[in-house]
Write a protein that holds these residues in place. Sequence first.
Motif, PDB file in Angstrom:
ATOM      1  N   ARG A  95       0.977  -1.103  -0.113  1.00  0.00           N
ATOM      2  CA  ARG A  95       0.063  -0.036  -0.128  1.00  0.00           C
ATOM      3  C   ARG A  95       1.103   1.118   0.140  1.00  0.00           C
ATOM      4  O   ARG A  95       2.222   0.980   0.304  1.00  0.00           O
ATOM      5  N   SER A  96       0.174   2.354  -0.129  1.00  0.00           N
ATOM      6  CA  SER A  96       1.238   3.594  -0.305  1.00  0.00           C
ATOM      7  C   SER A  96       1.508   3.986   1.180  1.00  0.00           C
ATOM      8  O   SER A  96       0.824   3.644   2.379  1.00  0.00           O
ATOM      9  N   ASP A  97       2.521   4.999   1.327  1.00  0.00           N
ATOM     10  CA  ASP A  97       2.987   5.173   2.662  1.00  0.00           C
ATOM     11  C   ASP A  97       1.688   5.987   3.436  1.00  0.00           C
ATOM     12  O   ASP A  97       1.829   5.890   4.591  1.00  0.00           O
ATOM     13  N   GLU A  98       1.211   6.672   2.593  1.00  0.00           N
ATOM     14  CA  GLU A  98      -0.050   7.771   3.242  1.00  0.00           C
ATOM     15  C   GLU A  98      -0.930   6.665   3.940  1.00  0.00           C
ATOM     16  O   GLU A  98      -1.417   7.153   4.961  1.00  0.00           O
ATOM     17  N   ASP A  99      -1.163   5.507   3.309  1.00  0.00           N
ATOM     18  CA  ASP A  99      -2.127   4.671   3.800  1.00  0.00           C
ATOM     19  C   ASP A  99      -1.608   4.001   4.997  1.00  0.00           C
ATOM     20  O   ASP A  99      -2.309   4.183   6.071  1.00  0.00           O
ATOM     21  N   TYR A 100      -0.553   3.652   5.285  1.00  0.00           N
ATOM     22  CA  TYR A 100       0.081   3.044   6.409  1.00  0.00           C
ATOM     23  C   TYR A 100       0.008   4.233   7.556  1.00  0.00           C
ATOM     24  O   TYR A 100      -0.089   3.973   8.665  1.00  0.00           O
ATOM     25  N   THR A 101       0.669   5.380   7.329  1.00  0.00           N
ATOM     26  CA  THR A 101       0.865   6.379   8.197  1.00  0.00           C
ATOM     27  C   THR A 101      -0.535   6.942   8.854  1.00  0.00           C
ATOM     28  O   THR A 101      -0.572   7.026  10.070  1.00  0.00           O
ATOM     29  N   GLU A 102      -1.648   7.024   7.918  1.00  0.00           N
ATOM     30  CA  GLU A 102      -2.632   7.347   8.394  1.00  0.00           C
ATOM     31  C   GLU A 102      -3.455   6.321   9.330  1.00  0.00           C
ATOM     32  O   GLU A 102      -3.911   6.705  10.453  1.00  0.00           O
ATOM     33  N   GLU A 103      -3.360   4.986   8.985  1.00  0.00           N
ATOM     34  CA  GLU A 103      -3.845   3.778   9.667  1.00  0.00           C
ATOM     35  C   GLU A 103      -3.076   3.819  11.240  1.00  0.00           C
ATOM     36  O   GLU A 103      -3.933   3.781  12.054  1.00  0.00           O
ATOM     37  N   PHE A 104      -1.838   3.894  10.905  1.00  0.00           N
ATOM     38  CA  PHE A 104      -1.138   3.732  12.118  1.00  0.00           C
ATOM     39  C   PHE A 104      -1.254   5.001  13.254  1.00  0.00           C
ATOM     40  O   PHE A 104      -1.563   4.689  14.469  1.00  0.00           O
ATOM     41  N   LYS A 105      -1.552   6.120  12.688  1.00  0.00           N
ATOM     42  CA  LYS A 105      -1.812   7.370  13.512  1.00  0.00           C
ATOM     43  C   LYS A 105      -3.117   7.358  14.229  1.00  0.00           C
ATOM     44  O   LYS A 105      -3.176   7.513  15.501  1.00  0.00           O
ATOM     45  N   LEU A 106      -3.965   6.663  13.592  1.00  0.00           N
ATOM     46  CA  LEU A 106      -5.364   6.585  14.022  1.00  0.00           C
ATOM     47  C   LEU A 106      -5.425   5.575  15.115  1.00  0.00           C
ATOM     48  O   LEU A 106      -5.846   5.610  16.320  1.00  0.00           O
ATOM     49  N   ALA A 107      -4.728   4.444  15.183  1.00  0.00           N
ATOM     50  CA  ALA A 107      -4.513   3.264  15.897  1.00  0.00           C
ATOM     51  C   ALA A 107      -3.886   3.762  17.215  1.00  0.00           C
ATOM     52  O   ALA A 107      -4.048   3.393  18.542  1.00  0.00           O
ATOM     53  N   LEU A 108      -2.657   4.567  17.011  1.00  0.00           N
ATOM     54  CA  LEU A 108      -1.877   4.976  18.086  1.00  0.00           C
ATOM     55  C   LEU A 108      -2.549   6.090  18.999  1.00  0.00           C
ATOM     56  O   LEU A 108      -2.680   5.849  20.233  1.00  0.00           O
ATOM     57  N   GLU A 109      -3.406   6.981  18.307  1.00  0.00           N
ATOM     58  CA  GLU A 109      -4.128   8.013  19.021  1.00  0.00           C
ATOM     59  C   GLU A 109      -5.099   7.323  19.777  1.00  0.00           C
ATOM     60  O   GLU A 109      -5.551   7.771  20.705  1.00  0.00           O
ATOM     61  N   GLU A 110      -5.857   6.508  19.288  1.00  0.00           N
ATOM     62  CA  GLU A 110      -6.874   5.583  20.014  1.00  0.00           C
ATOM     63  C   GLU A 110      -6.315   4.855  21.257  1.00  0.00           C
ATOM     64  O   GLU A 110      -6.921   4.869  22.245  1.00  0.00           O
ATOM     65  N   ALA A 111      -5.235   4.419  20.909  1.00  0.00           N
ATOM     66  CA  ALA A 111      -4.599   3.598  22.292  1.00  0.00           C
ATOM     67  C   ALA A 111      -4.050   4.516  23.459  1.00  0.00           C
ATOM     68  O   ALA A 111      -4.414   4.472  24.523  1.00  0.00           O
ATOM     69  N   VAL A 112      -3.782   5.797  22.750  1.00  0.00           N
ATOM     70  CA  VAL A 112      -3.492   6.841  23.856  1.00  0.00           C
ATOM     71  C   VAL A 112      -4.856   7.457  24.760  1.00  0.00           C
ATOM     72  O   VAL A 112      -4.785   7.477  25.696  1.00  0.00           O
ATOM     73  N   ARG A 113      -5.613   7.572  23.776  1.00  0.00           N
ATOM     74  CA  ARG A 113      -6.990   8.168  24.311  1.00  0.00           C
ATOM     75  C   ARG A 113      -7.593   7.165  25.637  1.00  0.00           C
ATOM     76  O   ARG A 113      -8.182   7.616  26.335  1.00  0.00           O
ATOM     77  N   LEU A 114      -7.623   5.860  25.054  1.00  0.00           N
ATOM     78  CA  LEU A 114      -8.143   4.950  26.148  1.00  0.00           C
ATOM     79  C   LEU A 114      -7.240   4.861  27.421  1.00  0.00           C
ATOM     80  O   LEU A 114      -7.771   4.751  28.273  1.00  0.00           O
ATOM     81  N   ARG A 115      -6.180   5.105  27.214  1.00  0.00           N
ATOM     82  CA  ARG A 115      -5.312   5.008  28.286  1.00  0.00           C
ATOM     83  C   ARG A 115      -5.159   6.309  29.525  1.00  0.00           C
ATOM     84  O   ARG A 115      -4.509   6.494  30.313  1.00  0.00           O
ATOM     85  N   LEU A 116      -5.819   7.305  28.801  1.00  0.00           N
ATOM     86  CA  LEU A 116      -6.372   8.574  29.596  1.00  0.00           C
ATOM     87  C   LEU A 116      -7.313   8.391  30.427  1.00  0.00           C
ATOM     88  O   LEU A 116      -7.580   9.201  31.400  1.00  0.00           O
ATOM     89  N   ARG A 117      -8.346   7.366  30.198  1.00  0.00           N
ATOM     90  CA  ARG A 117      -9.361   7.050  31.301  1.00  0.00           C
ATOM     91  C   ARG A 117      -9.154   6.757  32.695  1.00  0.00           C
ATOM     92  O   ARG A 117      -8.081   5.751  32.948  1.00  0.00           O
ATOM     93  N   ALA A 118      -9.374   7.592  33.574  1.00  0.00           N
ATOM     94  CA  ALA A 118      -8.972   7.397  35.052  1.00  0.00           C
ATOM     95  C   ALA A 118      -9.829   8.466  35.772  1.00  0.00           C
ATOM     96  O   ALA A 118     -10.078   9.576  35.435  1.00  0.00           O
TER      97      ALA A 118
END
Length: 473
Positions: A95-118
């Motif tokens: 796939r294109s670099d843009e596909d990978y970077t966008e997919e990765f960014k969304l996944a990492l941001e979701e992982a961070v967002r979930l771990r802010l719950r406290a």
Amino acid sequence: RDRFGIKPLFYAEYKQTLYLASEAKALFAAGVPARWNVEALSGCLAFSGQQTRTLFDGVFQVPPGHYLIASDQGVQLKKYWDFDYPQVADYGPARSDEDYTEEFKLALEEAVRLRLRADVPVGCYLSGGIDSCAVLGLAARHHSGPVRAFTLTFDRSEYDEGAVAREMATKAGADFVPIPIRQDDLADHFVPAIVQAETLCVNAHGVAKYLLSKAVNNAGYKVVLTGEGSDEVLGGYLHFRRDAAIHNGNGHDTDGIRRILGFVPYWIEVSAAQSEKLQEVIGDKFLQSQQSDGEGKIFGEIDVPGQLSGRDRLNQSLYLWAKTRLPNYILTLLGDRMEMAHSVEGRLPFLDHKLVELTRSYPGTQKIRGGIQKYVLRESMRDVITDTVYRRPKHPFLAPPAALNLESRLSSRIQDTLRGPVLTSIPFFERAKVLRLLDNLPAMDEGSRVANDPVLMVLLSACALQEGFQLAS
């Protein structure tokens, strides 16, 4: 136990009773004998240990991604998760670099967002590396008010990342909290930190993390986000770059590994070289009793056909590191043990299993491209991090070596401890060899002293364990 070994889980069978605990010292308090495991020690010194063995005789650990079943038939360990890197022939279409970077960014941001719950304030550990900077940048987008960012600073400029971290905190609108650490501080807290970690160290960086969590607790924080795990998922260390390029080994005692894999991961070469350096202070009797079987120690509990065969060299090296060095050193000495010493919960977005399962299928060029490591992370976070961090190469987190300053309190502790009775009571080291090394330190140039610092740290941490637990041999 969790998939990656973030949290520890130990067990022992003693006098027809099964004991389980999150620390070996709890098993000792329950009556399990505290003894050195002679067989496991050599594996620990060479490769950071095995999946189930520990430094202590009769004390075992549940491996990452496993659960334990105890019944009348005994104890069984069952695997419920593994990395399952794709075989070379099974990679999907590019796939294109843009596909990978966008997919990765969304996944990492979701992982961070979930771990802010406290229901308590959540802070961030911040260094000058891209991992913690990315976490802070993403956390700032989902956190109400400024995030408090805690940064270790050292009194030697070549090991201090304070300026880079401060710049990143400013970009993220974070509340920057530097935690200054001197070698005297490392000396004063070395023993309690190692007793907490229950393992050997090659640098005092674990003691620095111990002091960091203490400062975080004193500031009223109980939860922090950290950047550990990124290097293991995305090939962030220099040795992974060497493996991705083709590496054939440097002639250390690793022929068996080469027969199994067809190459020797560079980090194993480095470990073998460090182990040879350490042999200069190990007693001859102990050396003779330990047959050279490095590949047996590291592969004895590895599913070679299921997890290594048919994989590319980078993923083979990542897998082996994740099964040994990650849980037994990184996540122990630089992770959960040091945080929980002061009741701080560390949360690791990069070891969100959904993120890991996503990135395991990425081609190697998304992890390492030419001389650029963690390529997909670097590109996906370009608008989140500072330009300094974006362009900065990987710098391993290390405390200034004690041997750099022979007048420091840490160097004095090394001299006093290793010349004293505690070392003599440990059955693996030869006092005459150790004294020769200590006597020769002042005449060494700086490079030679730094090269010997890991040996001194192993010796000092072994003494800390001996002193803390009164271990029998």
